[in-house]
Design a protein around this motif. Structure first.
Motif, PDB file in Angstrom:
ATOM      1  N   GLU A 152      50.682  72.283  47.094  1.00  0.00           N
ATOM      2  CA  GLU A 152      51.133  71.168  47.933  1.00  0.00           C
ATOM      3  C   GLU A 152      51.594  71.694  49.293  1.00  0.00           C
ATOM      4  O   GLU A 152      51.262  71.114  50.336  1.00  0.00           O
ATOM      5  CB  GLU A 152      52.253  70.404  47.227  1.00  0.00           C
TER       6      GLU A 152
ATOM      7  N   SER B 113      47.769  66.501  46.667  1.00  0.00           N
ATOM      8  CA  SER B 113      48.812  65.494  46.852  1.00  0.00           C
ATOM      9  C   SER B 113      49.237  65.043  45.462  1.00  0.00           C
ATOM     10  O   SER B 113      48.423  65.003  44.534  1.00  0.00           O
ATOM     11  CB  SER B 113      48.301  64.309  47.670  1.00  0.00           C
ATOM     12  N   ARG B 114      50.510  64.766  45.338  1.00  0.00           N
ATOM     13  CA  ARG B 114      51.046  64.256  44.071  1.00  0.00           C
ATOM     14  C   ARG B 114      51.601  62.871  44.342  1.00  0.00           C
ATOM     15  O   ARG B 114      52.381  62.683  45.274  1.00  0.00           O
ATOM     16  CB  ARG B 114      52.132  65.176  43.521  1.00  0.00           C
ATOM     17  N   THR B 115      51.197  61.918  43.514  1.00  0.00           N
ATOM     18  CA  THR B 115      51.692  60.553  43.661  1.00  0.00           C
ATOM     19  C   THR B 115      52.236  60.077  42.326  1.00  0.00           C
ATOM     20  O   THR B 115      51.743  60.475  41.260  1.00  0.00           O
ATOM     21  CB  THR B 115      50.576  59.596  44.130  1.00  0.00           C
ATOM     22  N   ALA B 116      53.239  59.241  42.416  1.00  0.00           N
ATOM     23  CA  ALA B 116      53.850  58.691  41.205  1.00  0.00           C
ATOM     24  C   ALA B 116      52.913  57.666  40.580  1.00  0.00           C
ATOM     25  O   ALA B 116      52.205  56.934  41.272  1.00  0.00           O
ATOM     26  CB  ALA B 116      55.189  58.051  41.539  1.00  0.00           C
ATOM     27  N   THR B 117      52.914  57.640  39.253  1.00  0.00           N
ATOM     28  CA  THR B 117      52.165  56.630  38.508  1.00  0.00           C
ATOM     29  C   THR B 117      53.189  55.809  37.735  1.00  0.00           C
ATOM     30  O   THR B 117      54.389  55.939  37.958  1.00  0.00           O
ATOM     31  CB  THR B 117      51.145  57.277  37.553  1.00  0.00           C
TER      32      THR B 117
ATOM     33  N   ILE C 287      52.939  61.542  37.132  1.00  0.00           N
ATOM     34  CA  ILE C 287      52.489  62.060  38.425  1.00  0.00           C
ATOM     35  C   ILE C 287      50.980  62.270  38.337  1.00  0.00           C
ATOM     36  O   ILE C 287      50.470  62.808  37.357  1.00  0.00           O
ATOM     37  CB  ILE C 287      53.163  63.416  38.751  1.00  0.00           C
TER      38      ILE C 287
ATOM     39  N   ARG D 185      45.875  65.017  43.020  1.00  0.00           N
ATOM     40  CA  ARG D 185      44.541  64.837  43.605  1.00  0.00           C
ATOM     41  C   ARG D 185      44.307  65.888  44.691  1.00  0.00           C
ATOM     42  O   ARG D 185      45.252  66.278  45.391  1.00  0.00           O
ATOM     43  CB  ARG D 185      44.413  63.451  44.230  1.00  0.00           C
TER      44      ARG D 185
ATOM     45  N   THR E 197      43.184  67.193  48.325  1.00  0.00           N
ATOM     46  CA  THR E 197      43.264  66.620  49.675  1.00  0.00           C
ATOM     47  C   THR E 197      41.959  66.864  50.427  1.00  0.00           C
ATOM     48  O   THR E 197      41.080  67.593  49.953  1.00  0.00           O
ATOM     49  CB  THR E 197      44.411  67.269  50.465  1.00  0.00           C
TER      50      THR E 197
END
Length: 158
Positions: free
Chosen positions: A84, A90-94, A99, A102, A104
């Motif tokens: 990162e 990229s880390r996104t909350a679910t 988490i 994905r 970049t």
């Protein structure tokens, strides 16, 4: 001949052991010839393993990445922080506390540059033997799919 424990000594000297040994060595040799440059983002071996899984399974959770890479969850967490910081993931909350990881655009560009360098290197060695290359690629893809299969998914016994 299928592998059985009784055949362990024979298997160590057999074609499957030879294949595994060659795969590891050729991978090391390709990596040693990978150009280094200011445009390429340098990755550790652990980061490379993780990026391969992230590229194959975009949106995977860190726990899934750990299962698929067969790495310790703490090592995956450390590598994800580093990736990162390098702008590779990229880390996104679910939903819930989940988490999703994905790759970049920077990771995609890095991979494109690496693949182009590898293709140039192999073209210089293999020339136009595309049929053999495609057969080899098919075999290695099947092996990778089996090795990165999620443990929670029942595997095909073949």
């Amino acid at each position: 001949m299928p592998y059985h424990k009784d055949n362990a000594a024979e298997a160590a000297d057999g074609p499957l052991a030879d294949l595994a040994d060659l795969i590891l060595n050729v991978g090391r040799l390709v990596r040693a010839r990978t150009p280094e440059g200011s445009e390429l983002v340098p990755l550790t071996e652990t980061e490379r393993q993780i990026m391969r899984v992230v590229d194959l399974y975009p949106g995977a959770a860190p726990s899934e990445i750990a299962r698929r890479t067969r790495l310790q969850r703490t090592n995956v967490s450390t590598a994800l922080r580093s990736l990162e910081d390098k702008g590779m993931i990229s880390r996104t909350a679910t939903t819930g506390r989940g988490i999703a990881v994905r790759p970049t655009d920077r990771a995609a560009d890095n991979l494109r540059m690496l693949r182009a360098a590898w293709a140039r290197e192999l073209a210089g060695i293999l020339g136009n033997d595309i049929d053999t290359v495609q057969q080899c690629t098919g075999l290695l893809s099947r092996l990778e799919q089996r090795f990165t299969a999620d443990d929670s998914i029942e595997r095909d016994p073949q």
